[in-house]
Write a protein that holds these residues in place. Sequence first.
Motif, mmCIF file in Angstrom:
data_model
loop_
_atom_site.group_PDB
_atom_site.id
_atom_site.type_symbol
_atom_site.label_atom_id
_atom_site.label_comp_id
_atom_site.label_asym_id
_atom_site.label_seq_id
_atom_site.Cartn_x
_atom_site.Cartn_y
_atom_site.Cartn_z
ATOM 1 N N GLU A 92 2.374 -7.675 3.588
ATOM 2 C CA GLU A 92 2.880 -6.573 4.396
ATOM 3 C C GLU A 92 3.619 -5.520 3.576
ATOM 4 O O GLU A 92 3.949 -4.432 4.094
ATOM 5 C CB GLU A 92 3.784 -7.090 5.526
ATOM 6 C CG GLU A 92 4.914 -7.984 5.088
ATOM 7 C CD GLU A 92 4.583 -9.464 5.250
ATOM 8 O OE1 GLU A 92 5.437 -10.187 5.806
ATOM 9 O OE2 GLU A 92 3.486 -9.870 4.830
ATOM 10 N N ALA A 93 3.873 -5.814 2.306
ATOM 11 C CA ALA A 93 4.508 -4.843 1.415
ATOM 12 C C ALA A 93 3.483 -4.068 0.589
ATOM 13 O O ALA A 93 3.853 -3.349 -0.345
ATOM 14 C CB ALA A 93 5.501 -5.543 0.491
ATOM 15 N N ASP A 104 5.759 -1.769 -1.539
ATOM 16 C CA ASP A 104 7.079 -1.622 -0.929
ATOM 17 C C ASP A 104 8.055 -2.676 -1.442
ATOM 18 O O ASP A 104 7.666 -3.725 -1.964
ATOM 19 C CB ASP A 104 6.987 -1.751 0.590
ATOM 20 C CG ASP A 104 6.291 -0.569 1.234
ATOM 21 O OD1 ASP A 104 6.075 0.446 0.546
ATOM 22 O OD2 ASP A 104 5.954 -0.667 2.430
ATOM 23 N N ARG A 106 11.410 -4.536 0.421
ATOM 24 C CA ARG A 106 12.091 -4.654 1.705
ATOM 25 C C ARG A 106 13.190 -5.716 1.636
ATOM 26 O O ARG A 106 13.035 -6.745 0.964
ATOM 27 C CB ARG A 106 11.090 -5.027 2.804
ATOM 28 C CG ARG A 106 9.935 -4.036 2.923
ATOM 29 C CD ARG A 106 8.928 -4.435 3.970
ATOM 30 N NE ARG A 106 7.806 -3.505 4.015
ATOM 31 C CZ ARG A 106 6.771 -3.614 4.828
ATOM 32 N NH1 ARG A 106 6.720 -4.637 5.689
ATOM 33 N NH2 ARG A 106 5.793 -2.720 4.794
ATOM 34 N N TYR A 114 11.301 -8.819 -0.074
ATOM 35 C CA TYR A 114 9.850 -8.797 -0.095
ATOM 36 C C TYR A 114 9.400 -7.681 -1.032
ATOM 37 O O TYR A 114 9.892 -6.544 -0.942
ATOM 38 C CB TYR A 114 9.267 -8.521 1.290
ATOM 39 C CG TYR A 114 9.268 -9.677 2.255
ATOM 40 C CD1 TYR A 114 9.815 -10.921 1.921
ATOM 41 C CD2 TYR A 114 8.710 -9.532 3.524
ATOM 42 C CE1 TYR A 114 9.817 -11.977 2.827
ATOM 43 C CE2 TYR A 114 8.707 -10.580 4.436
ATOM 44 C CZ TYR A 114 9.262 -11.794 4.085
ATOM 45 O OH TYR A 114 9.253 -12.824 4.987
ATOM 46 N N CYS A 115 8.470 -8.001 -1.922
ATOM 47 C CA CYS A 115 7.891 -7.030 -2.837
ATOM 48 C C CYS A 115 6.379 -7.009 -2.649
ATOM 49 O O CYS A 115 5.800 -7.894 -2.005
ATOM 50 C CB CYS A 115 8.229 -7.384 -4.279
ATOM 51 S SG CYS A 115 9.995 -7.329 -4.670
ATOM 52 N N GLY A 116 5.709 -6.010 -3.236
ATOM 53 C CA GLY A 116 4.264 -5.888 -3.145
ATOM 54 C C GLY A 116 3.609 -6.089 -4.498
ATOM 55 O O GLY A 116 4.140 -5.662 -5.527
ATOM 56 N N SER A 269 13.733 -1.161 4.888
ATOM 57 C CA SER A 269 12.860 -0.767 3.796
ATOM 58 C C SER A 269 13.702 -0.090 2.723
ATOM 59 O O SER A 269 14.432 0.864 3.012
ATOM 60 C CB SER A 269 11.775 0.176 4.303
ATOM 61 O OG SER A 269 10.950 0.604 3.241
ATOM 62 N N GLN A 272 9.773 2.103 -2.685
ATOM 63 C CA GLN A 272 8.376 1.756 -2.936
ATOM 64 C C GLN A 272 7.919 2.381 -4.245
ATOM 65 O O GLN A 272 8.392 3.449 -4.642
ATOM 66 C CB GLN A 272 7.474 2.221 -1.795
ATOM 67 C CG GLN A 272 7.552 3.697 -1.507
ATOM 68 C CD GLN A 272 6.830 4.102 -0.246
ATOM 69 O OE1 GLN A 272 6.518 5.274 -0.081
ATOM 70 N NE2 GLN A 272 6.564 3.173 0.660
#
Length: 285
Positions: A92-93, A104, A106, A114-116, A269, A272
Motif C-alpha cells: 500500500e506504500a 511512500d 507512513r 510502512y515504507c515502499g 502520511s 514519499q
Amino acid sequence: MKGIAFSLVICAGIAAVTFSVCGKMDSSGRWIDRSTPADTQPCNKFVGSGWKLEFSDEFNDGRIDTTKWVVKDEYRGSRPELGIERWFFKPEAVEERDGNLFLDVRKVGKDTMYCGSVYSNGKYYMHHGYAEARIRLADIRMSALTAFWLQSPTMRSIDGTGNDGAEIDIFESAYTSDTIITTIHIDGYEEAHQEKNFRYAAPGIHEGYHIWGMWWDDDGIRIFLDGELKAEFDGIWVPRKEIDEYLYLSTVATFSGEGDFVSQPADSSLTQACFDYVRVWTKSR
C-alpha cells in the motif's frame, strides 16, 4: 509527468528535448518501456555514447509492471533509536501515477513505519552495464531515506571477495545534511561480512530531482550523481560479469539515527520518494 510521444530529459543540468513514437523495443519486447525515448543514452558525458538500452521503466502507465517488478511485502526490523518499534515494506506504500513511481513512508499508530519497495528479483538481472535513475528523495527529516541499489542472490557466499555477488548501494540518502553515502557489501551479513563506503557532499540534494548512475565493468564500479563521478570501487568489491544483480528501489527507516519520527502525528502520511525512470544499458560495441 512524461508523455508517450514527447519527453523532456534533463542531463546533468542540460535540457534536451526528444521526440519519439512509442520508444524503442528490444527483440523480445520484454524489458524496454515503449515510452522510453528512442536511442536514449545515459545522462552522463563521462561514460560516452554507443550504449544499447537493455531495460527501462518510465512509470507512465499508471500501474506497476509486474513483468519487471515484485512489490515487496515484508517485515524489516526495528529502529528503536528513532522510536520505530517495527518497520515494513508494504504494497500500500507503492503507487505508480503521474509519470512516477511513488514510494511512500507512513506512520502507523505511534511506533510503526510502512515504507515502499520494488525489486526485479526473479525477473530482470543486470550484469555489466550502466544503470541510471532520476529521483526526488523522500524527506529524511521524517527519518526515512531513499535508496537505489542492487542485490545478488549469491552475495551471501563467502570467499573474501564480491566476485560471487554483492549488495551495491548506488546511494542512500541517510542524512539530514547535504550528504550521500554509497556502499558495497560482500560475504553476506554475518561474521564474514565486509563493506566499503564513500560518504560525499551533495549540495542541494534534498531539493528537486537528481540523476544517479552506476557503471559496472571489468575495471570496477563507478557511481555518478548528476553526471559527476562520486565513488569508485575495484578489486575484491566488484562482482564478475556473469553474476546476477537485481534492481532494488526503496524507502527505508534510516540507519543514521537522524530525523524526527516520534513527533509526527499517528496514522499519517509522512513523505514519499519519486522515481521518474529507471534505465539500464549495455555496450552495443
